[in-house]
Motif scaffolding. Structure first.
Motif, short mmCIF file in Angstrom:
data_model
loop_
_atom_site.label_atom_id
_atom_site.label_comp_id
_atom_site.label_asym_id
_atom_site.label_seq_id
_atom_site.Cartn_x
_atom_site.Cartn_y
_atom_site.Cartn_z
N ASN A 21 45.18 44.97 47.80
CA ASN A 21 44.65 44.61 49.11
C ASN A 21 43.56 43.77 49.04
OD1 ASN A 21 46.64 46.16 50.32
ND2 ASN A 21 45.29 47.98 50.56
N ALA A 22 42.53 43.94 48.27
CA ALA A 22 41.51 43.16 48.09
C ALA A 22 41.68 41.71 47.63
CB ALA A 22 40.43 43.57 46.79
N GLN A 23 42.60 41.72 46.63
CA GLN A 23 43.07 40.43 46.21
C GLN A 23 43.64 39.71 47.44
OE1 GLN A 23 45.96 40.34 43.08
NE2 GLN A 23 44.39 40.94 41.38
N ASP A 24 44.51 40.28 48.41
CA ASP A 24 44.91 39.62 49.47
C ASP A 24 43.82 39.19 50.48
OD1 ASP A 24 47.63 39.76 48.49
OD2 ASP A 24 48.05 41.40 49.92
N TYR A 25 43.09 40.12 50.43
CA TYR A 25 42.00 39.93 51.69
C TYR A 25 41.08 38.53 51.01
CZ TYR A 25 38.59 40.90 55.22
OH TYR A 25 37.82 40.90 56.26
N TYR A 26 40.69 38.68 49.93
CA TYR A 26 39.70 37.48 49.30
C TYR A 26 40.38 36.33 49.42
CZ TYR A 26 36.48 40.63 47.47
OH TYR A 26 35.20 41.40 47.37
N LYS A 27 41.98 36.08 49.23
CA LYS A 27 42.62 35.02 49.21
C LYS A 27 42.51 34.28 50.60
CE LYS A 27 46.36 35.28 45.99
NZ LYS A 27 47.43 35.93 45.88
N THR A 28 42.63 35.15 51.48
CA THR A 28 42.30 34.77 52.95
C THR A 28 41.07 34.31 53.40
OG1 THR A 28 42.72 37.05 53.78
CG2 THR A 28 44.81 35.70 53.53
N HIS A 29 40.03 35.25 52.99
CA HIS A 29 38.74 35.05 53.41
C HIS A 29 37.94 33.96 52.44
CE1 HIS A 29 40.09 38.15 55.93
NE2 HIS A 29 39.23 37.92 56.70
N ARG A 30 38.33 33.53 51.34
CA ARG A 30 37.31 33.09 50.30
C ARG A 30 37.00 31.87 51.16
NH1 ARG A 30 36.90 34.12 45.03
NH2 ARG A 30 38.90 35.22 45.07
N GLU A 31 37.74 30.89 51.72
CA GLU A 31 37.41 29.74 52.11
C GLU A 31 36.58 29.87 53.47
OE1 GLU A 31 39.93 25.84 53.90
OE2 GLU A 31 41.00 27.08 52.51
N SER A 32 36.80 30.70 54.30
CA SER A 32 35.81 30.86 55.16
C SER A 32 34.61 31.35 54.99
CB SER A 32 36.47 31.61 56.48
OG SER A 32 36.16 33.09 56.36
N GLY A 271 32.43 34.55 48.37
CA GLY A 271 33.37 33.67 48.40
C GLY A 271 33.83 33.23 46.92
N LEU A 272 32.93 33.65 46.00
CA LEU A 272 33.12 33.09 44.65
C LEU A 272 33.40 34.44 43.82
CD1 LEU A 272 29.98 30.62 44.34
CD2 LEU A 272 32.49 30.29 44.72
N ALA A 273 33.89 35.55 44.64
CA ALA A 273 34.23 36.71 43.72
C ALA A 273 35.48 36.56 42.82
CB ALA A 273 34.27 37.92 44.74
N ALA A 274 35.51 37.37 41.90
CA ALA A 274 36.69 37.25 41.03
C ALA A 274 38.07 37.41 41.80
CB ALA A 274 36.59 38.19 39.73
N GLU A 275 39.23 37.38 41.39
CA GLU A 275 40.48 37.45 41.88
C GLU A 275 40.68 39.04 42.38
OE1 GLU A 275 44.02 36.16 40.54
OE2 GLU A 275 43.37 34.17 40.04
N ASP A 276 40.42 39.95 41.38
CA ASP A 276 40.30 41.21 41.97
C ASP A 276 39.31 41.90 43.04
OD1 ASP A 276 38.04 41.17 40.46
OD2 ASP A 276 39.01 42.53 38.62
N GLY A 277 38.24 40.82 43.38
CA GLY A 277 37.45 41.38 44.29
C GLY A 277 36.13 41.65 43.86
N ASN A 278 35.94 41.86 42.73
CA ASN A 278 34.69 42.18 42.08
C ASN A 278 33.62 41.02 41.94
OD1 ASN A 278 35.83 44.64 41.46
ND2 ASN A 278 36.34 44.15 39.11
#
Lengths: 546, 546
Positions: A21-32, A271-278
């Motif tokens: 879930n976190a990966q998905d979430y980060y993917k969509t939110h990183r840019e914003s 925005g710069l978290a790792a892929e797994d959200g850490n």
């Protein structure tokens, strides 16, 4: 025991789901998130400083690291005569500054017919100018030292050294003096930058002078570190670390109240978290924002959550807190995956994980981490409640409670009333501090644990202002107000007495040459994590302003 | 004797009047001359060069100054691996270049978290990279040496060293290697500049290969020195000297034929003359055109006149020649004020005056100056005639004639057929050379004087290509064509054999370490005054192209 195993398996499955879930979430939110960080980027305010006077280094066993600066003449001594005669001089700008240095070489006889070479060495403290740097003994880059050799092909113009500099003193040495013309060094100035503006808090009239001075130096320390992020140190590292962010944002709440900068840093890290959200423990702004990919420090990641909570409380910015809530959740879930079946945090459960608490050789961090995680869990749950997200994290209070119980059961020496840490049962202030801050001990137990440890000659005591921050926090938490004030006076106050313009990264009154990097000149002498006296003094006026 | 005294008095009065006139003239023309110089400022053509390969220094007693470069690997050795592993390397760009060096450091592991420090040392010749520079033994500025220490705070971008560099080889040394990330040095290039464009002359098909090579190296030498003025050396001095201008403008006539550059230099020197109208021997362009105020070299000032004459003949630009005619007159009048009652130039008549002919310790320049002044008087009068200005300078032919007579009477050892110089009767090539060029000796006498001197072990022989230029000119002037060609081959040709990409400021095959500045690395190895083989080869094809 069977039930326990089932619980662990289901928690692990839950965590795996969370990671996805976190990966998905980060993917969509990183840019914003990075966009919001950019939008919150502060303006840098510019101040121009002129050198105050010329000084000379004087060896003095009582002075900090054995050296002090003594005024010996006005700037006119330098400005009004041939620099070929002066050859070498030390300039005192009178205060710590961060920015860019500009000088001017003026032809005084004939015309320049050859390049001139000058070495400029900038220093935060006198010993930096009085310690041979080569051969280099430090474990960090030699290039952190601020000695720059400049070849001047064309004089009679202002020349700005392109490197950003941080310090108060500047040694100037003429390396190459062409024989056929003469020149003077003149019109120096320093263009200093900070995103901090005016201080919005004041002290009560009756505050003792030494506390007032500690407050002022803390404010200057924070101001220097407040650039387009909260930097850890403007001379060395120059970057955003979560641990420093936490303490800087606390100090900011009681001084400049520039909450936008805190917001920017929270968004940058997210925005710069790792892929797994850490989260990564530290990040860089240039050329484009990017993390130090290898930096994963779980104790810091959990403090991110506390930072967001405190930011929300200070700013009322629910929107940001909601936006970043998934980051908070992810850090807690990640931390929970390190718990063993006895609810003890296991640093080696999935391979070694870095946990930073202090620069002190040999410090065992397992018990401190147990405390920090309980503290962070509780604070994260407090945030959940404010955001009406309790439903998502119903298990957190139980995990916290179980961890506290486990701590008392596994780590506490009831007979002596102190916490031990690690397989060698290490006794350290840090273990007591975090068990107090986390509320595992009641007030009476807390005082006993801390007082006992502090009175033991062989206990591991704090090595940095970062650790002393938590010591003071723990003392206030358990009602050791007099001791808290006394420790602030004897620790930060001693730096002021030693001439600190800004507080240092490492300060151990027993060893002024201590360095986490094997060579004290590369220490940062204006370090973010040392700035919290301003927080304590204003947050607890009844303790520190009397 | 009475008549003589009267003549001297009236000449002195005349000179005083001339100075006053000259001052007025310069006052009104200075600005327009500088404006014309600015208008003639050439465009600089840009060429980008990539490094060719990596080399290593190899000690070799036969190589120039004991060192040669041997290719050891391709650039990929450097570009494709960690620079922390490479640590030190020498790059060969394959040719001498003047301009700016750009490099790129690329992150290859993690992210940069500390500054990097690299030392770049640029060199024209191999020994520059293999000679310890400190403690500095040179009499000129140590900063001429092209070693620059660069602190790189931000990698992953192109970085250009702000200093203009001149050379072929570059040593790169990693001074500070941060422990926590890795990087590679990549994508280097050199952006070279010159105002020279295509060569407009060609050689006959049957020109021997060694002459062809000498011609090519001469052209490269000139190209490198042709910037926005004729520089004397692009590595060291980087400025316009009259003596170099004269030889460069001659070489230019037989190669690039960029007469505008000659015009610019003539105007710059005129516009920056001293108040009394005497020229300064060298001038600078930046930040605003200005002279080296203390530089007054009478032998050079007279060559300015010859330069203008040759410029006029090559370009047909009567307008400039007329405009600058008063400058020519003033230099001659100034020189005449140094004549004693016997029509001998007296260097100490009005206090010591600097006369440059060669870098050779102990060279007595009184006889060479007598010859040069006769030569310049005649050439200046030739200019007067072309400009229809003979009426203004009716006395010049007589002065020249008297000086020639005086030379034969006072300075010539008729028995041995050679000229002597100074109170110690020094025998030097330079004395014969200038007496031949000035036409004081007839062809037979000339050959005798030169051959005799060149065969004497204890005669002072030329030390620089500047002096060798006049030696070749003298040989051609007196019909020693075979010797002229032989000397060019053995002198400039020897530099080519020693690996010269461009001709050197000082070259004495007997002592490769000779330096006018007490330390050979600070010598210029691409020096304007060494570029005249291209002039000889094309001006006298019957001598040099066979």
């Amino acid at each position: 025991m069977k039930i326990m195993r089932k619980l662990i398996v289901s928690m692990a499955l839950l965590c795996l789901a969370c990671v996805i879930n976190a990966q998905d979430y980060y993917k969509t939110h990183r840019e914003s998130w990075l966009k919001k960080a950019e939008e919150a980027k502060p303006e840098l305010f510019q101040t121009t400083y002129s050198p105050q006077y010329l000084v000379k280094s004087v060896a003095d066993p009582i002075a900090f690291q054995g050296w002090k600066m003594e005024r010996f003449d006005d700037m006119s001594y330098l400005y009004d005569q041939s620099f070929k005669k002066v050859k070498e001089v030390i300039v005192d700008f009178g205060k710590h500054m961060t920015g860019f240095y500009t000088f001017h070489l003026k032809t005084t006889d004939k015309a320049q017919d050859a390049p001139i070479r000058i070495k400029f060495t900038f220093a935060e403290v006198p010993a930096e100018l009085n310690t041979s740097l080569d051969p280099w003994k430090g474990t960090l880059s030699r290039a952190w030292m601020q000695d720059e050799i400049i070849t001047v092909s064309q004089i009679d113009q202002d020349i700005t050294i392109p490197r950003r500099i941080s310090g108060r003193y500047m040694k100037i040495e003429l390396l190459a003096a062409p024989p056929d013309f003469d020149f003077a060094l003149t019109n120096m100035y320093f263009t200093a930058y900070s995103s901090a503006k005016e201080v919005k808090t004041t002290l009560q009239d009756n505050v003792p002078q030494d506390i007032r001075e500690i407050n002022d130096v803390a404010i200057e320390t924070l101001r220097e570190c407040m650039q387009t992020v909260y930097e850890d140190g403007p001379k060395r590292d120059m970057r955003l670390w979560i641990g420093d962010l936490y303490l800087e944002s606390l100090a900011n709440m009681y001084s400049f109240q520039n909450h936008e900068l805190t917001k920017r840093c929270l968004y940058l890290l997210a925005g710069l978290a790792a892929e797994d959200g850490n989260l990564h423990a530290n990040i860089f702004e240039k050329p484009e924002p990017h993390p130090q990919y290898s930096s994963y420090c779980l104790s810091y990641n959990l403090l991110y959550n506390v930072t967001l909570l405190e930011y929300l409380k200070a700013s009322g910015d629910m929107e940001t807190a909601k936006d970043l809530w998934p980051v908070v959740k992810r850090q807690v879930e990640d931390a929970m995956s390190y718990l063993d079946e006895n609810n003890i945090f296991n640093q080696n459960k999935k391979g070694y994980v870095w946990l930073f608490f202090d620069w002190r050789d040999g410090l065992d961090v397992s018990t401190p981490m147990q405390g920090l995680m309980i503290f962070a869990l509780d604070k994260s749950y407090e945030l959940a409640k404010i955001l009406n997200k309790e439903d998502e994290v119903r298990d957190w209070p139980l995990v916290s409670k179980n961890m506290a119980k486990a701590a008392r059961k596994e780590l506490y020496d009831k007979n002596r009333g102190i916490f031990l840490s690690g397989s060698n049962n290490q006794i350290s202030s840090m273990s007591q501090i975090w068990m107090i801050i986390s509320g595992v001990l009641n007030q009476k137990e807390s005082q006993k644990a801390l007082k006992t440890t502090l009175s033991m000659d062989d206990a591991v005591y704090p090595g940095t202002p970062y650790a002393y921050h938590y010591l003071i926090e723990a003392m206030v938490a358990c009602g050791m107000n007099e001791e808290a004030k006394e420790y602030m006076r004897s620790y930060w106050g001693a730096m002021v007495k030693k001439g600190a313009d800004t507080f240092w990264e490492q300060w151990d009154p027993e060893n002024e040459f201590l360095s986490p990097y094997n060579f004290f000149p590369v220490n940062s002498y204006c370090h973010a994590w040392s700035c919290t006296p301003v927080y304590f003094i204003h947050k607890y006026p009844e303790v520190f302003q009397k």
